[in-house]
Scaffold this motif. Sequence first.
Motif, PDB file in Angstrom:
ATOM      1  N   GLY A 281      48.597  17.975  29.994  1.00  0.00           N
ATOM      2  CA  GLY A 281      47.681  18.844  29.263  1.00  0.00           C
ATOM      3  C   GLY A 281      46.934  18.082  28.194  1.00  0.00           C
ATOM      4  N   ASN A 282      46.241  18.833  27.326  1.00  0.00           N
ATOM      5  CA  ASN A 282      45.410  18.219  26.298  1.00  0.00           C
ATOM      6  C   ASN A 282      45.805  18.647  24.893  1.00  0.00           C
ATOM      7  OD1 ASN A 282      44.545  20.877  26.310  1.00  0.00           O
ATOM      8  ND2 ASN A 282      42.359  20.412  26.457  1.00  0.00           N
ATOM      9  N   TYR A 283      46.970  19.285  24.751  1.00  0.00           N
ATOM     10  CA  TYR A 283      47.447  19.738  23.445  1.00  0.00           C
ATOM     11  C   TYR A 283      48.706  18.942  23.128  1.00  0.00           C
ATOM     12  CZ  TYR A 283      48.527  23.089  19.674  1.00  0.00           C
ATOM     13  OH  TYR A 283      48.771  23.689  18.462  1.00  0.00           O
ATOM     14  N   ALA A 284      48.545  17.888  22.299  1.00  0.00           N
ATOM     15  CA  ALA A 284      49.642  16.954  22.077  1.00  0.00           C
ATOM     16  C   ALA A 284      49.398  16.197  20.783  1.00  0.00           C
ATOM     17  CB  ALA A 284      49.749  15.964  23.250  1.00  0.00           C
ATOM     18  N   PRO A 285      50.440  15.636  20.187  1.00  0.00           N
ATOM     19  CA  PRO A 285      50.255  14.818  18.985  1.00  0.00           C
ATOM     20  C   PRO A 285      49.592  13.490  19.327  1.00  0.00           C
ATOM     21  CG  PRO A 285      52.551  14.771  19.680  1.00  0.00           C
ATOM     22  CD  PRO A 285      51.862  15.765  20.564  1.00  0.00           C
ATOM     23  N   TYR A 286      49.006  12.868  18.305  1.00  0.00           N
ATOM     24  CA  TYR A 286      48.338  11.583  18.521  1.00  0.00           C
ATOM     25  C   TYR A 286      48.270  10.799  17.225  1.00  0.00           C
ATOM     26  CZ  TYR A 286      44.297  14.218  16.679  1.00  0.00           C
ATOM     27  OH  TYR A 286      43.451  14.996  15.915  1.00  0.00           O
ATOM     28  N   LYS A 287      47.959   9.517  17.364  1.00  0.00           N
ATOM     29  CA  LYS A 287      47.742   8.693  16.180  1.00  0.00           C
ATOM     30  C   LYS A 287      46.432   7.929  16.343  1.00  0.00           C
ATOM     31  CE  LYS A 287      49.994   4.203  17.052  1.00  0.00           C
ATOM     32  NZ  LYS A 287      50.893   3.205  16.429  1.00  0.00           N
ATOM     33  N   TYR A 288      45.936   7.426  15.201  1.00  0.00           N
ATOM     34  CA  TYR A 288      44.672   6.684  15.194  1.00  0.00           C
ATOM     35  C   TYR A 288      44.751   5.640  14.094  1.00  0.00           C
ATOM     36  CZ  TYR A 288      39.706   5.665  14.433  1.00  0.00           C
ATOM     37  OH  TYR A 288      38.506   5.023  14.262  1.00  0.00           O
ATOM     38  N   ASP A 289      44.306   4.427  14.431  1.00  0.00           N
ATOM     39  CA  ASP A 289      44.253   3.332  13.462  1.00  0.00           C
ATOM     40  C   ASP A 289      42.899   3.382  12.773  1.00  0.00           C
ATOM     41  OD1 ASP A 289      44.178   0.900  12.079  1.00  0.00           O
ATOM     42  OD2 ASP A 289      45.283  -0.167  13.635  1.00  0.00           O
ATOM     43  N   LEU A 290      42.894   3.692  11.474  1.00  0.00           N
ATOM     44  CA  LEU A 290      41.643   3.812  10.724  1.00  0.00           C
ATOM     45  C   LEU A 290      40.860   2.512  10.694  1.00  0.00           C
ATOM     46  CD1 LEU A 290      42.982   5.888   7.689  1.00  0.00           C
ATOM     47  CD2 LEU A 290      41.833   6.752   9.734  1.00  0.00           C
ATOM     48  N   ARG A 291      41.542   1.394  10.933  1.00  0.00           N
ATOM     49  CA  ARG A 291      40.864   0.093  10.907  1.00  0.00           C
ATOM     50  C   ARG A 291      40.026  -0.143  12.151  1.00  0.00           C
ATOM     51  NH1 ARG A 291      46.726  -1.968   9.192  1.00  0.00           N
ATOM     52  NH2 ARG A 291      47.053  -0.498  10.919  1.00  0.00           N
ATOM     53  N   THR A 292      40.131   0.742  13.140  1.00  0.00           N
ATOM     54  CA  THR A 292      39.269   0.631  14.324  1.00  0.00           C
ATOM     55  C   THR A 292      37.981   1.437  14.162  1.00  0.00           C
ATOM     56  OG1 THR A 292      40.266   2.509  15.491  1.00  0.00           O
ATOM     57  CG2 THR A 292      41.310   0.351  15.781  1.00  0.00           C
ATOM     58  N   PHE A 293      37.849   2.166  13.050  1.00  0.00           N
ATOM     59  CA  PHE A 293      36.630   2.934  12.791  1.00  0.00           C
ATOM     60  C   PHE A 293      35.453   1.971  12.645  1.00  0.00           C
ATOM     61  CE2 PHE A 293      33.608   5.127  10.012  1.00  0.00           C
ATOM     62  CZ  PHE A 293      33.569   6.404  10.552  1.00  0.00           C
ATOM     63  N   SER A 294      34.376   2.234  13.368  1.00  0.00           N
ATOM     64  CA  SER A 294      33.197   1.367  13.342  1.00  0.00           C
ATOM     65  C   SER A 294      32.132   1.989  12.455  1.00  0.00           C
ATOM     66  CB  SER A 294      32.652   1.164  14.765  1.00  0.00           C
ATOM     67  OG  SER A 294      31.511   0.332  14.745  1.00  0.00           O
ATOM     68  N   PRO A 295      32.024   1.555  11.193  1.00  0.00           N
ATOM     69  CA  PRO A 295      31.100   2.220  10.266  1.00  0.00           C
ATOM     70  C   PRO A 295      29.649   1.877  10.558  1.00  0.00           C
ATOM     71  CG  PRO A 295      32.165   0.357   9.186  1.00  0.00           C
ATOM     72  CD  PRO A 295      32.793   0.484  10.549  1.00  0.00           C
ATOM     73  N   VAL A 296      28.793   2.809  10.231  1.00  0.00           N
ATOM     74  CA  VAL A 296      27.349   2.574  10.253  1.00  0.00           C
ATOM     75  C   VAL A 296      26.836   2.830   8.840  1.00  0.00           C
ATOM     76  CG1 VAL A 296      27.110   3.211  12.670  1.00  0.00           C
ATOM     77  CG2 VAL A 296      26.821   4.952  10.909  1.00  0.00           C
ATOM     78  N   GLY A 297      25.659   2.298   8.522  1.00  0.00           N
ATOM     79  CA  GLY A 297      25.140   2.474   7.171  1.00  0.00           C
ATOM     80  C   GLY A 297      23.713   2.001   7.070  1.00  0.00           C
TER      81      GLY A 297
END
Length: 448
Positions: A281-297
């Motif tokens: 299914g698609n309802y589940a816990p997850y994690k994310y590494d904030l250091r993979t965020f690709s900023p724009v500016g």
Amino acid sequence: MNYNAAPEVLGKSVGQVTPGYMSGFGNSFETEALPGALPMGRNSPQRCAYGLYAEQLSGSPFTAPRGSNERSWLYRIRPSVRHSGRFAKADAGLWRTAPCHEHELPIAQLRWDPAPIPHADMTFLQGVQTMTTAGDANTQAGMAAHVYLITKSMVDQHFYNADGEMMFVPQQGSLKFVTEFGRIEAEPGEIVVIPRGVKFRVEIQGAPARGYICENYGGAFTLPERGPIGANCLANARDFLTPVAAYEDKDTPTELFVKWGGQLWMTKLPHSPIDVVAWHGNYAPYKYDLRTFSPVGAIGFDHPDPSIFTVLTSPSETAGTANIDFVIFPERWAVAENTFRPPWYHMNIMSEFMGLIYGVYDAKPQGFTPGGISLHNMMLPHGPDRQAFDHASNSELKPVKLTGTMAFMFETRYPQRVTEFAAKSATLQDDYADCWKGLEKRFDPNKP
């Protein structure tokens, strides 16, 4: 005790092999810890393999549109009805739920020093300290912002939150989340999201742990629309990791705590509820590494709105007005010409709860330290302190990389009410507003 998990590598993150996880955001995953445990071609067979029970966990109404419909099928040793004994009210400690009016809403910008980590034994459930609440959990709108302090792992204790999903933001010390969907490990610089209704326990990985929690009463966090930015950058779906199936076959007494209706309840079970052998299914816990965020500016001039740093958003019924935005300020280049580069002075319809995971925040180089908190409620002015203003106004505008920094905001459309604990905390800075006192009159009509 029999603890099993699928051994194969099922996901990758940033080009590295990541055992125990599947990559992607909002995907329809499928995983099994024993071969053949997951039924093929149907959700609810007459008889499940291994004598398992089929059970659906729904995070949205059955008739929600397909794009927002959230549910998973779990194949477990015992159905969750066997996890429900006689519940008795438990001590919620310093955990509070909106609406909470135990302290008058202050008309002031507020800031707190980091909460000291205690020497006494303190599990996750004992270590939650609510700082602000907003909205109303009973109407499934708003949020609460908490600090957690953990010095002891949960043992034969489990928990689920019926009031909202929970985003954990570790600031010090690593955590292991043993969930009914699988295991997640997280360190400072990563976040973990546990959906409403998912059972789990929290273990520390050696050292004591401190961090932040956003308890989201409203719509589940999702990726924001990128608009003109297009298909790439910001938080990319492939960097979100969901655990593979794992289970405990453990017939020893355990306590199950449930947060429901703003109260904490507890019942005793003769077995572990972490007993899901397979799920899809698609309802589940997850994690994310904030250091993979690709900023724009800005690569020319001027300063874009902070919304370009949104990682996840909890939508409301009003398009473009978030129940919660989770925004970060990571490492990035500042290159804009003829521009005041830190965040500008402003007043905002949204209320901003801000924390610092590590490093220095460029708009507040003094007084805002890792583990600290600031609160700028709706329509209360805020912006850089005097030191940051002087530095940004007079620096040579050459390309500068902001390194070793990670700040974040829980931003909501609701006013955030401060709890009595937060208002009377010894970590509250009585002199926070003094950081703007040095911004004296500079106007001179003779100097255009």
